[in-house]
Design an enzyme around this catalytic site. Structure first.
Site, short mmCIF file in Angstrom:
data_model
loop_
_atom_site.label_atom_id
_atom_site.label_comp_id
_atom_site.label_asym_id
_atom_site.label_seq_id
_atom_site.Cartn_x
_atom_site.Cartn_y
_atom_site.Cartn_z
N SER A 185 0.82 -1.20 0.00
CA SER A 185 0.00 0.00 0.00
C SER A 185 0.85 1.26 0.00
O SER A 185 0.38 2.33 -0.34
CB SER A 185 -0.94 0.01 1.21
N GLU A 237 -7.57 -2.38 -6.27
CA GLU A 237 -6.95 -1.34 -7.09
C GLU A 237 -5.81 -1.97 -7.90
O GLU A 237 -4.90 -2.58 -7.34
CB GLU A 237 -6.45 -0.21 -6.19
N ASN A 279 -6.30 6.21 -0.78
CA ASN A 279 -5.57 7.10 0.12
C ASN A 279 -5.32 8.48 -0.47
O ASN A 279 -5.15 9.45 0.26
CB ASN A 279 -4.27 6.45 0.59
#
Lengths: 289, 289
Positions: free
Chosen positions: B121, B154, B193
């Site tokens: 991430s 994603e 994010n």
């Protein structure tokens, strides 16, 4: 400080009419002021639409209750009449000079004890305070569209606002079914736009950089946060003219996005949900198609 | 390009176990790799908890289906065994050197056709690509905690990723019940994010400036947007250590917020929902009290 029992709302436009209805729905006698008979007639139609929306959308709202609320609203085109209230909520167009003129006139007509509150979303109360002639009895009380369900009332004073006045307005907001959001300092955009603008800006940046589509960006937001709408759906709800105006006045990246909105949407009559199309298409009831 | 039919997941931690279960739940035979028998035992307990959570939270999930899914997961401590798959999803700890070493070893063991995907991430796939020895068959496939309900995947390649590989992974994500979010450029923080950090940052700024309380900020956000959680509730769900680490590395305002989090929360054992208290207090089931 005496409790607020009588209320006037200056300006019977979209928000002004909703605010008047909200106070009336919660038992207050409300004077709704606008400048002409024509404006008053428009306000009457607007109130009819609000009554329908409240019946449809507010849990527990009855025909009886909304009809009774309408009966507590009196229209006037006389500022002197509207000035006679414990609280005058000003919801006239977002133009500083216009507002200052309204407050100067109002200040000469209202009893000394009357509290003035502006619903302005883009001006700070300190921009207006001096023109009221009573800066200690003046603050911002900011409502959001669809007052009956989006029931935040952001309360924001200036350094000159009497804390007792601030508290009385917080109490009044609660009394008309709002959740009072207390701002302890002046903040452009209040709480809501201070949060929303960065989120919407980040989404615009992802789009303009070519990272992902509005659909994928919105999917991510909805699924990850459980929110009902992603940022581009929010753009459409707000209407694309507002972000165009805001971004036009921003930095280079913002101006590119403003240009993008203009060329791909505004110039083609795609203004968002209100026009049936923005980033997405909508039917007549505002449902996505 | 041949369809992906066999999958391995490297790392059987929180996310790795969830990813393995998600693929197995949707009918894939999954090899779950971790480095030691002890880690495999921990993964077994983790899968039991995942099975319970899926039964409780995923609409339509039956005992039969989750038990069958568990049956399709095979644990191994042999990387060579895990390497034999159409797709290897890497979910080892967020440490660049560790990941690079894993990929170097994996690259020597896996068939040429195997696709590698990182769940990182915080790192970009281009930071890792060279170490895989097959940059054209490497990309990021990023899952969120509670994969079964927060089902975004994603997908983000590098400039070297073969478009056919990208498409195959998008198709695989759909096949295991995820909503594939296609990123067309590398973007630190992916989509989620990139949106969440600015929102949370704006909320922190309002708090640090003394504008409003977390409660009022969260109330505003929930009521205005219809979202289930305001920004400070999201902070608590994420856990306060993560924003502390992120803000510590930021600008002066960020560092002040990091210090605030440390002094008022972390140093007092208030880590967010997981510890029972952060900005709010929670009971043992994570419900606000």
């Amino acid at each position: 400080m005496a409790r607020i029992t009588t209320v006037s709302v200056l300006g019977a436009g979209v928000l002004g009419s909703q605010i008047a209805f909200q106070a009336a729905y919660h038992g207050f006698e409300v004077t709704s002021y606008d400048i002409s008979d024509k404006a008053v007639q428009a306000a009457d139609s607007r109130l009819k639409a609000i009554m329908q929306a409240v019946r449809a959308q507010l849990p527990g709202a009855t025909d009886e209750a909304v009809t009774a609320a309408r009966g507590r609203i009196t229209h006037t085109t006389e500022l002197a009449e509207a000035a006679k209230a414990d609280l005058v909520i000003e919801a006239v167009p977002e133009n500083l000079e216009l507002k200052q003129n309204v407050y100067t006139e109002l200040g000469g007509l209202a009893p000394e004890s009357t509290i003035f509150a502006t619903n302005s979303s883009t001006l700070l109360p300190s921009d207006i305070a001096a023109s009221t002639g009573r800066p200690d009895r003046f603050l911002a009380l900011h409502f959001a569209n669809q007052v009956w369900i989006r029931n935040t009332a952001e309360v924001m004073g200036t350094e000159q606002t009497d804390p007792a006045v601030y508290d009385a307005v917080v109490e009044f907001a609660g009394a008309i079914g709002m959740v009072p959001i207390q701002l302890h300092k002046e903040q452009p955009g209040y709480v809501l736009n201070s949060l929303l603008v960065p989120l919407l800006g980040a989404a615009a940046e992802l789009l303009m950089r070519g990272v992902a589509t509005p659909e994928d960006i919105d999917n991510t937001w909805r699924i990850a946060t459980g929110a009902p709408n992603g940022p581009f759906e929010i753009y459409d709800v707000v209407g694309l003219r507002t972000p165009y105006e805001i971004n036009k006045a921003g930095d280079e990246g913002n101006r590119l996005f403003a240009q993008y909105l203009k060329e791909n949407y505004l110039d083609k009559g795609k203004l968002g949900m209100e026009s049936g199309e923005g980033f997405y298409k909508y039917d007549e009831r505002g449902k996505r198609i």
